[in-house]
Design a protein around this motif. Sequence first.
Motif, PDB file in Angstrom:
ATOM      1  N   GLN A  89      -7.825   1.383  -2.838  1.00  0.00           N
ATOM      2  CA  GLN A  89      -6.448   1.625  -2.410  1.00  0.00           C
ATOM      3  C   GLN A  89      -5.529   1.828  -3.612  1.00  0.00           C
ATOM      4  OE1 GLN A  89      -5.327   1.647   0.762  1.00  0.00           O
ATOM      5  NE2 GLN A  89      -6.811   0.505   1.955  1.00  0.00           N
ATOM      6  N   VAL A  90      -4.547   2.725  -3.458  1.00  0.00           N
ATOM      7  CA  VAL A  90      -3.451   2.817  -4.414  1.00  0.00           C
ATOM      8  C   VAL A  90      -2.484   1.708  -4.019  1.00  0.00           C
ATOM      9  CG1 VAL A  90      -1.487   4.205  -5.172  1.00  0.00           C
ATOM     10  CG2 VAL A  90      -3.705   5.289  -4.785  1.00  0.00           C
ATOM     11  N   VAL A  91      -2.097   0.878  -4.979  1.00  0.00           N
ATOM     12  CA  VAL A  91      -1.178  -0.216  -4.661  1.00  0.00           C
ATOM     13  C   VAL A  91       0.117  -0.089  -5.445  1.00  0.00           C
ATOM     14  CG1 VAL A  91      -2.992  -1.843  -3.992  1.00  0.00           C
ATOM     15  CG2 VAL A  91      -2.220  -1.784  -6.357  1.00  0.00           C
ATOM     16  N   ILE A  92       1.184  -0.562  -4.819  1.00  0.00           N
ATOM     17  CA  ILE A  92       2.487  -0.618  -5.469  1.00  0.00           C
ATOM     18  C   ILE A  92       2.762  -2.092  -5.731  1.00  0.00           C
ATOM     19  CG2 ILE A  92       4.959  -0.166  -5.220  1.00  0.00           C
ATOM     20  CD1 ILE A  92       3.399   2.056  -3.083  1.00  0.00           C
TER      21      ILE A  92
ATOM     22  N   LEU B 285      -0.267   1.689  -8.999  1.00  0.00           N
ATOM     23  CA  LEU B 285      -1.568   1.659  -9.663  1.00  0.00           C
ATOM     24  C   LEU B 285      -2.621   2.350  -8.805  1.00  0.00           C
ATOM     25  CD1 LEU B 285      -1.502  -2.063 -10.832  1.00  0.00           C
ATOM     26  CD2 LEU B 285      -1.179  -0.069 -12.266  1.00  0.00           C
ATOM     27  N   VAL B 286      -3.362   3.249  -9.433  1.00  0.00           N
ATOM     28  CA  VAL B 286      -4.479   3.896  -8.736  1.00  0.00           C
ATOM     29  C   VAL B 286      -5.623   2.879  -8.644  1.00  0.00           C
ATOM     30  CG1 VAL B 286      -3.800   6.234  -9.426  1.00  0.00           C
ATOM     31  CG2 VAL B 286      -5.370   4.925 -10.877  1.00  0.00           C
ATOM     32  N   PRO B 287      -6.588   3.103  -7.749  1.00  0.00           N
ATOM     33  CA  PRO B 287      -7.651   2.110  -7.548  1.00  0.00           C
ATOM     34  C   PRO B 287      -8.322   1.641  -8.839  1.00  0.00           C
ATOM     35  CG  PRO B 287      -7.812   3.784  -5.859  1.00  0.00           C
ATOM     36  CD  PRO B 287      -6.740   4.234  -6.814  1.00  0.00           C
TER      37      PRO B 287
ATOM     38  N   LEU C 213       0.852  -1.182   0.000  1.00  0.00           N
ATOM     39  CA  LEU C 213       0.000   0.000   0.000  1.00  0.00           C
ATOM     40  C   LEU C 213       0.890   1.234   0.000  1.00  0.00           C
ATOM     41  CD1 LEU C 213      -2.716  -1.137   2.564  1.00  0.00           C
ATOM     42  CD2 LEU C 213      -2.643  -1.459   0.087  1.00  0.00           C
ATOM     43  N   GLU C 214       0.284   2.377  -0.245  1.00  0.00           N
ATOM     44  CA  GLU C 214       1.042   3.628  -0.313  1.00  0.00           C
ATOM     45  C   GLU C 214       1.876   3.894   0.929  1.00  0.00           C
ATOM     46  OE1 GLU C 214      -0.608   7.240  -2.828  1.00  0.00           O
ATOM     47  OE2 GLU C 214      -2.145   6.416  -1.517  1.00  0.00           O
ATOM     48  N   ASP C 215       1.388   3.447   2.087  1.00  0.00           N
ATOM     49  CA  ASP C 215       2.139   3.695   3.326  1.00  0.00           C
ATOM     50  C   ASP C 215       3.280   2.699   3.515  1.00  0.00           C
ATOM     51  OD1 ASP C 215       0.931   1.322   4.107  1.00  0.00           O
ATOM     52  OD2 ASP C 215      -0.290   2.216   5.678  1.00  0.00           O
ATOM     53  N   GLY C 216       3.453   1.806   2.534  1.00  0.00           N
ATOM     54  CA  GLY C 216       4.553   0.845   2.594  1.00  0.00           C
ATOM     55  C   GLY C 216       4.193  -0.478   3.245  1.00  0.00           C
ATOM     56  N   SER C 217       2.975  -0.574   3.798  1.00  0.00           N
ATOM     57  CA  SER C 217       2.599  -1.837   4.442  1.00  0.00           C
ATOM     58  C   SER C 217       2.345  -2.910   3.388  1.00  0.00           C
ATOM     59  CB  SER C 217       1.369  -1.647   5.337  1.00  0.00           C
ATOM     60  OG  SER C 217       0.269  -1.210   4.576  1.00  0.00           O
ATOM     61  N   ALA C 218       2.741  -4.135   3.720  1.00  0.00           N
ATOM     62  CA  ALA C 218       2.606  -5.246   2.778  1.00  0.00           C
ATOM     63  C   ALA C 218       1.152  -5.704   2.711  1.00  0.00           C
ATOM     64  CB  ALA C 218       3.497  -6.394   3.214  1.00  0.00           C
ATOM     65  N   ALA C 219       0.646  -5.891   1.494  1.00  0.00           N
ATOM     66  CA  ALA C 219      -0.716  -6.396   1.318  1.00  0.00           C
ATOM     67  C   ALA C 219      -0.687  -7.859   0.912  1.00  0.00           C
ATOM     68  CB  ALA C 219      -1.451  -5.571   0.272  1.00  0.00           C
TER      69      ALA C 219
END
Length: 149
Positions: A133-136, A66-68, A20-26
């Motif tokens: 969510q914006v995802v990386i 990627l944006v939602p 996620l944008e905050d760096g937390s692993a999804a």
Amino acid sequence: MSDSVIGANSEVLMHFDLKLEDGSAADSTRVNKKPAKLVMGDGSLTPNFEACLLGLKEGDKKSFTLVPEDAFGEPLPENIHYMDRSRFSSDLNIEEGMIMAFAQPDGTEIPGIIRSVAGTSVTVDFNHPLAGQVVIFDVEILSVSQSQA
């Protein structure tokens, strides 16, 4: 086949990390050391995810934000359902944030997130947990071959 480039019918073996944008692993395939295998166009990834992979080849590492709309979409109000507590097993301890599998009429199961429990009403969200969510998306392409399908 190591010089294969990912195209419309490629079979791809890859590791990926979804953050996620905050760096937390999804999600990550590295946790269990089991790479993901997919056939381009089989519907397991959205067209936008697939578009990110096109042109990559074995050994490539790339990161995409990627944006939602390009990832898991925006949460849809029609995917929020209110169910009576009696539809759940009485010995089941239902708590907010739980993810449960719900059987569909065709026998398949889809995950639902318990959003709230109020009296006899249980609010279940069937949107993808990463909707909105914006995802990386970090990928490492392990192998590329042409699908025999």
